[in-house]
Design a protein around this motif. Structure first.
Motif, PDB file in Angstrom:
ATOM      1  N   UNK A   1       0.823  -1.228   0.030  1.00 10.97           N
ATOM      2  CA  UNK A   1       0.107  -0.188   0.047  1.00 10.97           C
ATOM      3  C   UNK A   1       0.966   1.352  -0.091  1.00 10.97           C
ATOM      4  N   UNK A   2       1.987   1.007   0.649  1.00 10.95           N
ATOM      5  CA  UNK A   2       2.836   2.501   0.804  1.00 10.95           C
ATOM      6  C   UNK A   2       3.430   2.662  -0.728  1.00 10.95           C
ATOM      7  N   UNK A   3       3.912   1.537  -1.138  1.00  7.99           N
ATOM      8  CA  UNK A   3       4.387   1.610  -2.688  1.00  7.99           C
ATOM      9  C   UNK A   3       3.344   2.194  -3.615  1.00  7.99           C
ATOM     10  N   UNK A   4       1.930   1.934  -3.225  1.00  2.83           N
ATOM     11  CA  UNK A   4       0.885   2.147  -4.094  1.00  2.83           C
ATOM     12  C   UNK A   4       0.789   3.644  -4.196  1.00  2.83           C
ATOM     13  N   UNK A   5       0.871   4.102  -2.903  1.00  2.68           N
ATOM     14  CA  UNK A   5       0.820   5.692  -2.845  1.00  2.68           C
ATOM     15  C   UNK A   5       1.938   6.418  -3.312  1.00  2.68           C
ATOM     16  N   UNK A   6       3.042   5.872  -3.262  1.00  5.37           N
ATOM     17  CA  UNK A   6       4.335   6.398  -3.958  1.00  5.37           C
ATOM     18  C   UNK A   6       4.170   6.289  -5.510  1.00  5.37           C
ATOM     19  N   UNK A   7       3.474   5.445  -5.763  1.00  3.72           N
ATOM     20  CA  UNK A   7       3.366   5.087  -7.309  1.00  3.72           C
ATOM     21  C   UNK A   7       2.236   5.985  -7.948  1.00  3.72           C
ATOM     22  N   UNK A  14     -13.798  -5.009  -1.434  1.00  2.00           N
ATOM     23  CA  UNK A  14     -12.964  -4.915  -2.792  1.00  2.00           C
ATOM     24  C   UNK A  14     -13.814  -4.543  -3.985  1.00  2.00           C
ATOM     25  N   UNK A  15     -14.944  -5.098  -4.106  1.00  2.00           N
ATOM     26  CA  UNK A  15     -15.887  -4.691  -5.094  1.00  2.00           C
ATOM     27  C   UNK A  15     -16.216  -3.180  -5.271  1.00  2.00           C
ATOM     28  N   UNK A  16     -16.575  -2.456  -4.041  1.00  2.00           N
ATOM     29  CA  UNK A  16     -16.706  -1.228  -4.022  1.00  2.00           C
ATOM     30  C   UNK A  16     -15.448  -0.218  -4.413  1.00  2.00           C
ATOM     31  N   UNK A  17     -14.230  -0.836  -4.147  1.00  2.00           N
ATOM     32  CA  UNK A  17     -12.871  -0.253  -4.656  1.00  2.00           C
ATOM     33  C   UNK A  17     -12.881  -0.270  -6.180  1.00  2.00           C
ATOM     34  N   UNK A  18     -13.295  -1.528  -6.710  1.00  2.00           N
ATOM     35  CA  UNK A  18     -13.292  -1.548  -7.884  1.00  2.00           C
ATOM     36  C   UNK A  18     -14.215  -0.930  -8.694  1.00  2.00           C
ATOM     37  N   UNK A  19     -15.474  -0.748  -8.246  1.00  4.54           N
ATOM     38  CA  UNK A  19     -16.517   0.305  -8.841  1.00  4.54           C
ATOM     39  C   UNK A  19     -15.956   1.812  -8.694  1.00  4.54           C
ATOM     40  N   UNK A  20     -15.269   2.079  -7.624  1.00  7.26           N
ATOM     41  CA  UNK A  20     -14.587   3.408  -7.366  1.00  7.26           C
ATOM     42  C   UNK A  20     -13.422   3.707  -8.346  1.00  7.26           C
ATOM     43  N   UNK A  21     -12.658   2.877  -8.372  1.00  5.31           N
ATOM     44  CA  UNK A  21     -11.643   2.743  -9.700  1.00  5.31           C
ATOM     45  C   UNK A  21     -12.167   3.205 -11.049  1.00  5.31           C
ATOM     46  N   UNK A  22     -13.270   2.409 -11.264  1.00  2.00           N
ATOM     47  CA  UNK A  22     -13.926   2.553 -12.573  1.00  2.00           C
ATOM     48  C   UNK A  22     -14.390   3.827 -13.026  1.00  2.00           C
ATOM     49  N   UNK A  23     -14.946   4.234 -11.687  1.00  2.00           N
ATOM     50  CA  UNK A  23     -15.615   5.698 -11.682  1.00  2.00           C
ATOM     51  C   UNK A  23     -14.632   6.690 -11.879  1.00  2.00           C
ATOM     52  N   UNK A  24     -13.534   6.220 -11.212  1.00  2.00           N
ATOM     53  CA  UNK A  24     -12.254   7.545 -11.307  1.00  2.00           C
ATOM     54  C   UNK A  24     -11.583   7.327 -12.660  1.00  2.00           C
ATOM     55  N   UNK A  25     -11.715   6.595 -13.307  1.00  2.00           N
ATOM     56  CA  UNK A  25     -11.186   6.370 -14.601  1.00  2.00           C
ATOM     57  C   UNK A  25     -11.737   7.455 -15.604  1.00  2.00           C
ATOM     58  N   UNK A  26     -12.944   7.702 -15.349  1.00  2.00           N
ATOM     59  CA  UNK A  26     -13.401   8.908 -16.139  1.00  2.00           C
ATOM     60  C   UNK A  26     -13.087  10.146 -15.945  1.00  2.00           C
ATOM     61  N   UNK A  27     -12.137  10.410 -14.774  1.00  2.00           N
ATOM     62  CA  UNK A  27     -11.407  11.595 -14.548  1.00  2.00           C
ATOM     63  C   UNK A  27     -10.324  11.817 -15.294  1.00  2.00           C
ATOM     64  N   UNK A  28      -9.636  13.025 -15.549  1.00  2.00           N
ATOM     65  CA  UNK A  28      -8.578  13.312 -16.534  1.00  2.00           C
ATOM     66  C   UNK A  28      -7.313  12.624 -15.763  1.00  2.00           C
ATOM     67  N   UNK A  29      -7.060  12.428 -14.562  1.00  2.00           N
ATOM     68  CA  UNK A  29      -5.928  11.990 -13.968  1.00  2.00           C
ATOM     69  C   UNK A  29      -5.885  10.617 -13.994  1.00  2.00           C
ATOM     70  N   UNK A  30      -4.976   9.842 -14.177  1.00  2.00           N
ATOM     71  CA  UNK A  30      -5.286   8.211 -14.234  1.00  2.00           C
ATOM     72  C   UNK A  30      -4.511   7.681 -12.879  1.00  2.00           C
ATOM     73  N   UNK A  74      -5.117   8.542  -9.783  1.00  2.00           N
ATOM     74  CA  UNK A  74      -6.174   8.341  -8.597  1.00  2.00           C
ATOM     75  C   UNK A  74      -6.587   6.921  -8.930  1.00  2.00           C
ATOM     76  N   UNK A  75      -6.872   6.746 -10.162  1.00  2.00           N
ATOM     77  CA  UNK A  75      -7.706   5.240 -10.572  1.00  2.00           C
ATOM     78  C   UNK A  75      -6.706   4.237 -10.231  1.00  2.00           C
ATOM     79  N   UNK A  76      -5.473   4.446 -10.569  1.00  2.00           N
ATOM     80  CA  UNK A  76      -4.456   3.481 -10.448  1.00  2.00           C
ATOM     81  C   UNK A  76      -4.303   3.164  -8.821  1.00  2.00           C
ATOM     82  N   UNK A  77      -4.257   4.081  -8.209  1.00  2.00           N
ATOM     83  CA  UNK A  77      -4.106   4.096  -6.409  1.00  2.00           C
ATOM     84  C   UNK A  77      -5.335   3.223  -5.966  1.00  2.00           C
ATOM     85  N   UNK A  78      -6.471   3.759  -6.563  1.00  2.00           N
ATOM     86  CA  UNK A  78      -7.690   2.982  -5.975  1.00  2.00           C
ATOM     87  C   UNK A  78      -7.791   1.709  -6.330  1.00  2.00           C
TER      88      UNK A  78
END
Length: 177
Positions: free
Chosen positions: A7-13, A121-137, A139-143
C-alpha cells in the motif's frame, strides 16, 4: 507487513511516476501470492503427514491397551476392554455428528469476514472504474491498488480458512477407532 509495504508503494506510485516503484510493487505482490500459496501447501502437507502417522499409531495404541488390560486383569479386564471399545465406538458416532457441525461452524465463522472483504473490494473496483472517467489516471491506479490489496487480504483469509478447515478435520480424526 508486505501488504502495508504494498500500500505504501501504491501511494508512492500514485504520487510519483517512477518505474522502480512499480517494479518493487509488482515484486511484493508476487511475493505475497507465492508466500500465501506456500504456507497453505506446507501446512496441508504437514498436517497430512503427521495425521497419517499419528492415526495409525493411535489405532495400534488402543489395540495394545485393550490387550494389556484384558490380559493383566483376568476377570475384570475383559469387561473393561469391552467397555472401552463401547466408549470408543460412541465417541466415533459423536465424532461424525460433531464433525459435520464443526465444519458448518467453521464456514459460518469465515463467511462474515469473507463477505465484508468481498464487498469492500468490489466497491473499490467500482470506485476505480468511476475514477477512470476523470482526467488523472493516478487516482484510478491508486484505488485499483487498494482493491488489489483487499483481494490479497481476501486470499489470506481464504488460506487461513483452509488451514482452519484442515485443523478441525484433523482434530476430529483423532477420535477414530
Amino acid at each position: 507487513p508486505l501488504i502495508y509495504s504494498f500500500l505504501a508503494l501504491s501511494l508512492c506510485k500514485g504520487l510519483f511516476d517512477n518505474p522502480l516503484v512499480k517494479s518493487v510493487q509488482h515484486f511484493i505482490k508476487w511475493l505475497m501470492g507465492i508466500s500465501l500459496t506456500g504456507m497453505t501447501l506446507i501446512f496441508s502437507a504437514y498436517i497430512s503427514i503427521t495425521g497419517a502417522i499419528s492415526s495409525s499409531a493411535d489405532v495400534l495404541a488402543v489395540k495394545t491397551a485393550r490387550t494389556v488390560i484384558s490380559n493383566a486383569l483376568p476377570v475384570v479386564g475383559g469387561m473393561i476392554s469391552d467397555a472401552a471399545s463401547t466408549v470408543l465406538s460412541a465417541a466415533n458416532m459423536i465424532k461424525t455428528s460433531a464433525g459435520a457441525m464443526s465444519l458448518v461452524a467453521v464456514c459460518a465463522l469465515c463467511a462474515g469476514p469473507f463477505v465484508k472483504l468481498s464487498v469492500r473490494m468490489l466497491l473499490m473496483k467500482l470506485a476505480a472504474s468511476a475514477c477512470e472517467m476523470l482526467p488523472g489516471a493516478r487516482l484510478s491506479g491508486f484505488i485499483n491498488d487498494i482493491a488489489a490489496a483487499l483481494s490479497i487480504l481476501l486470499g489470506l483469509l481464504g488460506s487461513i480458512s483452509i488451514m482452519l478447515f484442515i485443523s478441525f478435520m484433523s482434530v476430529i480424526k483423532v477420535v477414530a477407532v
